[in-house]
Design a protein around this motif. Structure first.
Motif, PDB file in Angstrom:
ATOM      1  N   ALA A 259      39.450  36.160  41.503  1.00 46.89           N
ATOM      2  CA  ALA A 259      39.891  35.288  42.594  1.00 46.89           C
ATOM      3  C   ALA A 259      39.286  33.889  42.559  1.00 46.89           C
ATOM      4  O   ALA A 259      39.989  32.907  42.835  1.00 46.89           O
ATOM      5  N   THR A 260      38.010  33.766  42.234  1.00 49.14           N
ATOM      6  CA  THR A 260      37.327  32.481  42.430  1.00 49.14           C
ATOM      7  C   THR A 260      37.211  31.628  41.168  1.00 49.14           C
ATOM      8  O   THR A 260      36.588  30.578  41.205  1.00 49.14           O
ATOM      9  N   GLN A 279      49.854  35.748  38.862  1.00 49.70           N
ATOM     10  CA  GLN A 279      48.891  36.714  38.325  1.00 49.70           C
ATOM     11  C   GLN A 279      48.060  37.340  39.444  1.00 49.70           C
ATOM     12  O   GLN A 279      47.786  38.548  39.414  1.00 49.70           O
ATOM     13  N   PHE A 280      47.692  36.534  40.416  1.00 45.54           N
ATOM     14  CA  PHE A 280      46.949  37.062  41.553  1.00 45.54           C
ATOM     15  C   PHE A 280      47.822  38.041  42.347  1.00 45.54           C
ATOM     16  O   PHE A 280      47.366  39.097  42.790  1.00 45.54           O
ATOM     17  N   ALA A 281      49.100  37.683  42.512  1.00 51.59           N
ATOM     18  CA  ALA A 281      50.012  38.523  43.285  1.00 51.59           C
ATOM     19  C   ALA A 281      50.372  39.817  42.564  1.00 51.59           C
ATOM     20  O   ALA A 281      50.739  40.804  43.215  1.00 51.59           O
ATOM     21  N   ALA A 282      50.291  39.824  41.226  1.00 48.08           N
ATOM     22  CA  ALA A 282      50.673  41.014  40.456  1.00 48.08           C
ATOM     23  C   ALA A 282      49.877  42.232  40.900  1.00 48.08           C
ATOM     24  O   ALA A 282      50.418  43.347  40.998  1.00 48.08           O
ATOM     25  N   PHE A 283      48.613  42.031  41.182  1.00 47.53           N
ATOM     26  CA  PHE A 283      47.763  43.137  41.634  1.00 47.53           C
ATOM     27  C   PHE A 283      48.284  43.700  42.954  1.00 47.53           C
ATOM     28  O   PHE A 283      48.399  44.919  43.121  1.00 47.53           O
ATOM     29  N   ILE A 284      48.598  42.824  43.896  1.00 48.98           N
ATOM     30  CA  ILE A 284      49.068  43.270  45.210  1.00 48.98           C
ATOM     31  C   ILE A 284      50.442  43.924  45.093  1.00 48.98           C
ATOM     32  O   ILE A 284      50.731  44.914  45.775  1.00 48.98           O
ATOM     33  N   PRO A 380      33.687  37.929  43.753  1.00 44.34           N
ATOM     34  CA  PRO A 380      33.805  36.473  43.566  1.00 44.34           C
ATOM     35  C   PRO A 380      32.471  35.790  43.319  1.00 44.34           C
ATOM     36  O   PRO A 380      32.392  34.841  42.523  1.00 44.34           O
ATOM     37  N   LEU A 381      31.415  36.252  44.006  1.00 47.53           N
ATOM     38  CA  LEU A 381      30.098  35.654  43.777  1.00 47.53           C
ATOM     39  C   LEU A 381      29.627  35.932  42.351  1.00 47.53           C
ATOM     40  O   LEU A 381      29.035  35.061  41.705  1.00 47.53           O
ATOM     41  N   SER A 382      29.901  37.130  41.854  1.00 46.66           N
ATOM     42  CA  SER A 382      29.488  37.495  40.493  1.00 46.66           C
ATOM     43  C   SER A 382      30.215  36.664  39.449  1.00 46.66           C
ATOM     44  O   SER A 382      29.598  36.142  38.513  1.00 46.66           O
ATOM     45  N   SER A 383      31.527  36.533  39.608  1.00 49.31           N
ATOM     46  CA  SER A 383      32.285  35.767  38.613  1.00 49.31           C
ATOM     47  C   SER A 383      31.892  34.298  38.637  1.00 49.31           C
ATOM     48  O   SER A 383      31.798  33.649  37.586  1.00 49.31           O
ATOM     49  N   GLY A 384      31.643  33.758  39.837  1.00 42.51           N
ATOM     50  CA  GLY A 384      31.215  32.366  39.931  1.00 42.51           C
ATOM     51  C   GLY A 384      29.883  32.120  39.246  1.00 42.51           C
ATOM     52  O   GLY A 384      29.664  31.070  38.634  1.00 42.51           O
TER      53      GLY A 384
END
Length: 429
Positions: A259-260, A279-284, A380-384
């Motif tokens: 996400a981030t 791509q973000f919407a594909a998951f949902i 998100p914190l981890s990926s950032g």
């Protein structure tokens, strides 16, 4: 002795109160997900001022958004346990929805970073009243024969609301101001906050009119509400509900890594924001399409095969996102990651519901919802933090978590349905 439930294969049915609750969660989901898009725009609009604690706009935005998740997850065990103690679900849901409605309208007059932080934090606490009580109510209104299907229906409606909000939130803001009768007007931001308030109010009305607590919940209030870590039956090392909570934490962290890091993804794939949105919407999309059928299937074939298969599928679908160089392949990877998560979520709630005794649903199921919420905040914190070491690093980290999660559910979670039809999936016994 771990409880094993014997059941037949009765036709699938959804309690009307589950449908009403699902519809209410869809409505409040639209409003709440609106804010995920609107708040960052509001922070950078020039309207907001005051102390930012020395943080830049992007960082203070992240803090405002993440405080919701951390407070929401932290309070869920307490609200779930309290609803079990009192033997009531509906009042907790109504308190949470009322809190959402009040805090949504409060954004209209919030013009400082501190006020936004306080309001978003109060919203996290409000939703902590809603989630454990809602899931517990679905569990108690369902039967062993249709628990997975009911969980799937509930999650499908909720995800439809969550997915619909961001799709229109930006347009609502950008097309403002809006003219009102009498020569008055409202800004795009105010319109978005009013819409969020209306959706929470609609949810409140739906729950008030159409939802009621089952008599068994009140009758069994105050049962044993402890959440053990070790398995008391001795058949495995860890308690299965605790194990599912840890696996849910790992899964949610892995799926939230994406996400981030939009700028990094777009730069690597040489794509625009439209592709990232898809791509973000594909998951949902995968979640919405599969939650109900997978929930129904796990009522027939058993919970464990789907949970194990989903966790195993999460491993390659997370890892490949760090290596693909095509926008289309990233879309496919996200789609299959959504399929993996769909195979885990509803069956996990159903299995935990099978194991929860009368009057324990709020406490037991809050372990899973709390863990999932923490994962969504940690991801998100981890990926950032990790993307600076290389684009692949966050996804390798998520893959390692998925591996541990798969090992845990394969070795520590047993089937709760005694008679299941044969289905050739990974981890079936």
């Amino acid at each position: 002795m771990r409880r094993v439930v014997e059941r037949g294969l009765a036709p699938f049915a959804v309690d009307r109160r589950v449908l009403a609750l699902a519809g209410a969660r869809m409505a409040d989901g639209i409003g709440n997900s609106f804010l995920i898009i609107v708040i960052p725009l509001y922070v950078t609009s020039g309207i907001v001022s005051g102390t930012a604690f020395g943080l830049g706009e992007s960082m203070i935005t992240g803090v405002i958004l993440s405080v919701f998740g951390f407070l929401n997850s932290s309070f869920q065990p307490f609200t779930g346990r309290l609803s079990d103690r009192l033997g009531r679900r509906k009042p907790f849901i109504l308190v949470g929805l009322a809190g959402l409605a009040v805090t949504n309208i409060a954004y209209v007059v919030a013009e400082t970073y501190v006020s936004l932080l306080v309001i978003r934090g109060l919203q996290g606490v409000s939703v902590a009243f809603i989630i454990p009580s809602s899931v517990a109510l679905v569990n108690e209104l369902a039967t062993t024969d249709d628990r997975g299907g009911n969980m799937g229906v509930y999650n499908t409606f909720r995800l439809v609301g969550f997915g619909a909000g961001p799709a229109v939130a930006g347009a609502v803001v950008s097309r403002g101001p809006y003219a009102l009768p009498g020569g008055m007007s409202v800004t795009g931001f105010a319109a978005a906050f009013y819409i969020a308030t209306i959706t929470a109010t609609v949810s409140y009305v739906l729950v008030t009119v159409l939802v009621s607590d089952p008599e068994s919940t009140v009758a069994n209030a105050g049962a044993d509400l402890s959440i053990p870590i070790l398995d008391r039956s001795g058949s495995t090392l860890l308690d299965p509900i605790f194990t599912l909570g840890v696996a849910s934490l790992f899964m949610a962290t892995a799926i939230a890594l994406f996400a981030t890091i939009q700028p990094d993804v777009n730069a690597r794939l040489e794509q625009g924001s439209t592709w990232f949105g898809l791509q973000f919407a594909a998951f949902i999309i995968a979640q919405v399409a599969l939650q109900t059928p997978i929930g129904r299937a796990c009522d027939r074939y058993g919970r464990r095969p789907f949970i194990v298969t989903g966790m195993v599928l999460l491993i390659p679908t997370t890892l490949v996102q760090g290596f693909v160089l095509s926008s289309v392949l990233m879309f496919v990877a996200r789609l299959f990651q959504g399929i993996a998560a769909a195979m885990v979520f509803a069956p996990s709630l159903a299995l935990a519901g099978d194991l929860a005794g009368e009057g324990e649903s709020g406490s037991k199921l809050s372990v899973l919802t709390m863990a999932f919420g923490y994962g969504i905040a940690i991801g998100p914190l981890s990926s950032g933090a990790l993307v600076g070491f290389g684009f692949r690093v966050p996804f390798v980290f998520g893959t390692v978590l998925a591996v541990f999660g798969a090992i845990l559910v394969y070795t520590q979670v047993e089937e709760t349905l005694e008679s299941t039809a044969s289905v050739p999936v990974v981890g079936s016994d």
